[in-house]
Design a protein around this motif. Sequence first.
Motif, short mmCIF file in Angstrom:
data_model
loop_
_atom_site.label_atom_id
_atom_site.label_comp_id
_atom_site.label_asym_id
_atom_site.label_seq_id
_atom_site.Cartn_x
_atom_site.Cartn_y
_atom_site.Cartn_z
N GLY A 1 57.55 30.77 61.98
CA GLY A 1 56.68 30.17 62.99
C GLY A 1 57.34 28.95 63.58
N HIS A 2 56.78 28.49 64.68
CA HIS A 2 57.33 27.36 65.44
C HIS A 2 56.33 26.22 65.46
CE1 HIS A 2 58.06 25.11 69.25
NE2 HIS A 2 59.32 25.23 68.90
N SER A 3 56.81 24.98 65.36
CA SER A 3 55.99 23.77 65.45
C SER A 3 54.97 23.76 64.30
CB SER A 3 55.32 23.70 66.82
OG SER A 3 54.78 22.42 67.05
N GLY A 4 53.66 23.89 64.61
CA GLY A 4 52.69 24.00 63.53
C GLY A 4 52.98 25.20 62.66
N GLY A 5 53.53 26.27 63.29
CA GLY A 5 53.94 27.44 62.51
C GLY A 5 55.13 27.15 61.62
N GLY A 6 55.98 26.18 62.05
CA GLY A 6 57.09 25.76 61.19
C GLY A 6 56.58 25.03 59.96
N PHE A 7 55.60 24.16 60.15
CA PHE A 7 54.96 23.51 59.01
C PHE A 7 54.37 24.56 58.07
CE2 PHE A 7 50.90 22.43 57.11
CZ PHE A 7 51.18 21.25 56.41
N PHE A 8 53.64 25.52 58.64
CA PHE A 8 52.95 26.54 57.86
C PHE A 8 53.95 27.39 57.09
CE2 PHE A 8 49.87 30.15 57.52
CZ PHE A 8 48.79 29.43 57.05
N THR A 9 55.11 27.65 57.70
CA THR A 9 56.15 28.46 57.04
C THR A 9 56.65 27.76 55.78
OG1 THR A 9 56.85 29.54 59.07
CG2 THR A 9 58.48 29.38 57.31
N ALA A 10 57.03 26.48 55.91
CA ALA A 10 57.49 25.76 54.73
C ALA A 10 56.37 25.61 53.70
CB ALA A 10 58.02 24.39 55.14
N ARG A 11 55.15 25.34 54.17
CA ARG A 11 54.02 25.21 53.24
C ARG A 11 53.83 26.49 52.45
NH1 ARG A 11 49.44 21.89 52.39
NH2 ARG A 11 50.99 20.31 52.94
N ALA A 12 54.01 27.64 53.10
CA ALA A 12 53.83 28.92 52.41
C ALA A 12 54.83 29.09 51.27
CB ALA A 12 53.97 30.07 53.41
N LEU A 13 56.11 28.80 51.54
CA LEU A 13 57.13 28.96 50.50
C LEU A 13 56.97 27.95 49.37
CD1 LEU A 13 58.50 30.75 52.75
CD2 LEU A 13 60.66 30.03 51.74
N LEU A 14 56.47 26.76 49.71
CA LEU A 14 56.35 25.70 48.70
C LEU A 14 55.08 25.81 47.88
CD1 LEU A 14 57.61 22.68 50.84
CD2 LEU A 14 58.90 24.00 49.15
N SER A 15 54.01 26.30 48.47
CA SER A 15 52.75 26.37 47.73
C SER A 15 52.48 27.74 47.14
CB SER A 15 51.58 25.94 48.63
OG SER A 15 51.47 26.80 49.75
N HIS A 16 53.14 28.76 47.65
CA HIS A 16 52.95 30.12 47.11
C HIS A 16 54.31 30.81 46.96
CE1 HIS A 16 48.56 30.29 47.15
NE2 HIS A 16 48.63 29.59 48.27
N PRO A 17 55.18 30.25 46.10
CA PRO A 17 56.51 30.87 45.93
C PRO A 17 56.45 32.24 45.28
CG PRO A 17 56.15 29.13 44.31
CD PRO A 17 55.01 29.05 45.27
N GLU A 18 55.32 32.56 44.65
CA GLU A 18 55.18 33.88 44.03
C GLU A 18 54.93 34.97 45.06
OE1 GLU A 18 51.09 32.86 45.04
OE2 GLU A 18 52.80 31.70 44.33
N PHE A 19 54.58 34.58 46.28
CA PHE A 19 54.22 35.57 47.31
C PHE A 19 55.22 35.59 48.46
CE2 PHE A 19 51.81 37.16 51.00
CZ PHE A 19 51.32 38.34 50.47
N TYR A 20 55.55 34.42 49.01
CA TYR A 20 56.49 34.33 50.12
C TYR A 20 57.88 34.03 49.58
CZ TYR A 20 52.44 33.97 53.27
OH TYR A 20 51.28 34.21 53.97
N SER A 21 58.87 34.82 50.02
CA SER A 21 60.22 34.65 49.47
C SER A 21 61.25 34.21 50.51
CB SER A 21 60.69 35.95 48.81
OG SER A 21 60.68 37.02 49.75
N VAL A 22 60.97 34.39 51.80
CA VAL A 22 61.92 34.03 52.85
C VAL A 22 61.14 33.41 54.01
CG1 VAL A 22 63.72 34.83 54.44
CG2 VAL A 22 63.41 35.97 52.23
N GLY A 23 61.68 32.32 54.56
CA GLY A 23 61.01 31.70 55.70
C GLY A 23 61.99 31.07 56.67
N VAL A 24 61.65 31.14 57.96
CA VAL A 24 62.39 30.42 59.00
C VAL A 24 61.39 29.52 59.71
CG1 VAL A 24 63.81 30.54 61.07
CG2 VAL A 24 64.03 32.31 59.30
N ALA A 25 61.57 28.21 59.54
CA ALA A 25 60.65 27.22 60.11
C ALA A 25 61.31 26.56 61.31
CB ALA A 25 60.28 26.18 59.06
#
Length: 740
Positions: free
Chosen positions: A587-611
């Motif tokens: 995601g971009h901008s707020g989606g970039g925040f959300f991307t990093a938040r996903a990997l950091l708060s749910h590492p068991e579910f999200y494995s790759v992200g581009v913020a």
Amino acid sequence: MLAPYRARLMPQAAVVPQWSDNGARFWYRSGAHHVLVDPAAGTRRDAFDHERLAAALSRASGRAVVADDLPLTSVEFEVADRHPQVIRFSAFDARWEWSDHTGTCTRVENGPSVGPGEIASPDRAWVAFQRDGNVWVRSRDGRQEFALTGDAEPHWDYGGLPEAATKVKLPLLGIDSILVAAWSPDSTRLITHRIDQRGLPEQVLVEAAPKEGGRPLAHRVRYPMPGDEAQATMTWHVLDVRTGQNVTASGEPEVLVSPYTLDRRWWSGDKGDSIHVLHQSRDGRTLELRRLDPSSGAMTTVIAETGRTRVDPSPYLHAPPVVRILDSGEILWWSQRDGWGHLYLYSASGELLRQVTGGQWLVRRVLRVDEDRRRVWFLACGLNEDPYVRQICRVDLDGGGFARITDDDLDHDAVGPPSGDYLVDRASTVALPPRTRVLGDDGQVLVELEAPDATALEEVGWSPPERFRAIAADGGTPIYGLLWRPHGFDPARRYPVIDHTYPGPNIHRVSPAFGDLFTGEPEALAALGFAVVALDGRGTPVRSKEFLDHSYGDLGMAAALDDHIAAIRQLGRRHTWLDTERVGITGHSGGGFFTARALLSHPEFYSVGVAQAGAHDFSIYLPFWVEQNHGEITEDNRQALVNTVSAGNLRGKLLLIDGELDDNVLPHQSLRLVDSLIDADADVDMLLIPGVEHTFHGRFHYVTRRTWDYLVRHLHGTEPPTYRLAPFPTMPDWAVHPSG
């Protein structure tokens, strides 16, 4: 699949009306042709003979011009007897005039056309523009040019924008200056503002590789942050072209809440007898409609509404306020005070007369008002099973006579003229391209305009997404989204999933219409062999006020990350070809925040992200976004705004991409996250793009390639081929349909 190319495959999908002065007729671009529509006569025809104009322009300019590719911009029609008589346009860096009667094309030498960031008066006699912080006007014949203000100072100018998110960006986009103002209906006065940014703290962006060479350049931007006492302030000004008078609105300067505030003003009456402005408090919890006397500057509050959370003038951040000042002086007002977005009628003095609409649905946009018959036409959401589907409705101003003008499962994105008794309706689904018609008062078809099909898209591998319904993480709330199947889909295979995200909180991500704000990006990822999901979790708009307020006080959970996980797991149970053990996110901008938040708060579910351009620390972001959507920042709730506190949780692959000159989301935010990841000894990849701003203008093709390659490499486990993307073509103005 990306938007500029997709628009070329379906040029008839976008109908953007350009109204005549009285709204009786309009023209639009249909592919390579200009089309003139007369709803009263029920006609749709070429606006002119394209072959004749091409030949005339070729002769006059000395350049080869063909009818199917006319290079016309800034087109103006003069229409009489239902036919255009004179057409003025820009082409080959010049202004031209073509007579439909004589068939001649001549270069216009009597003054320049309206340039970028300039505003023509309604009678076309004047052009207003900004120069050195002051407001100027020039006559269209080029004989007069003079300033309407002369006391601008550095960081205290007229008609401009706040420096944050604009000062560096606009020049990079090729925009030297822009005037934000509105002409009075009689073309004698302008309403504009003066912004005071003196004394605001500065942020510094360093341009490492200036195009002209030499040492790195420092760009200083006045950039206040949440909680700062010092904020930009503004005053309203009425400028008279006839007398040169500058009338300042009474009262103390108000805090400039956001750039959107600057367009929240309207002239009332045929000559501009009064001006109405919307004022929103810094915390967003109070919204006022004020009346400004353009002669004296006297300002009075007509309507004031206060709420526990933000009080909005419309259901959607980028949509114009749903406020209409009627000729009678009465005010049609939009409010979520009963938990849904509805219309209320006030007297000219601000007395509440009645609630006009009601129910567990909301008004999205007012389309037109017939004051003689006391009726209003509007777009509504929530009347279908899918609560995002828009329908055209009508109601009497006394609250009676409610009727659905459209009653189907199509999404209707209609617009109304400045005046006139018709609507231009664009009806579609995610699978059905938009059919555009002109409709009368009761929904009767007056003119058929466009009905494209998706054949050209299908021939390059596209298939429509699946509109799905899932249950939120609370176990009961329905949420909606889209699922794109990979190109060359084989149900026997297992496909990795990408969550293509933008979390809001005041923009919804997934439209039920054919194409939406993010058209092309998820389709391109599907073409790379991914299953792509996009959805709107709790905390996003155009549902109930309760649904929107889910993220208030917890901005980091706008769009409810736990809702995303719940929905993707439900889709995995429905479709065995979805591999929910390989889930990426971008995601971009707020989606970039959300991307990093996903990997950091749910590492068991999200494995790759581009913020991309991620706001990883909202506590140092633009004040209005945080203070209005999160509330007061406290020690207890600050962690909800910041990704750095969870850096030690990173287990997957994360790529951060930022623009070196991003004056919206400062690149320092990603560097702070990197700093915390280093402290946690966690691996992270970062790409800093020199010389670009928030949208990576001019280099977005490179950002796109790197995003694709990262996801292919780490989700597919495949090394991408060697290839290059050409810079993306610019989307033409006529290809962007207004939505709200």
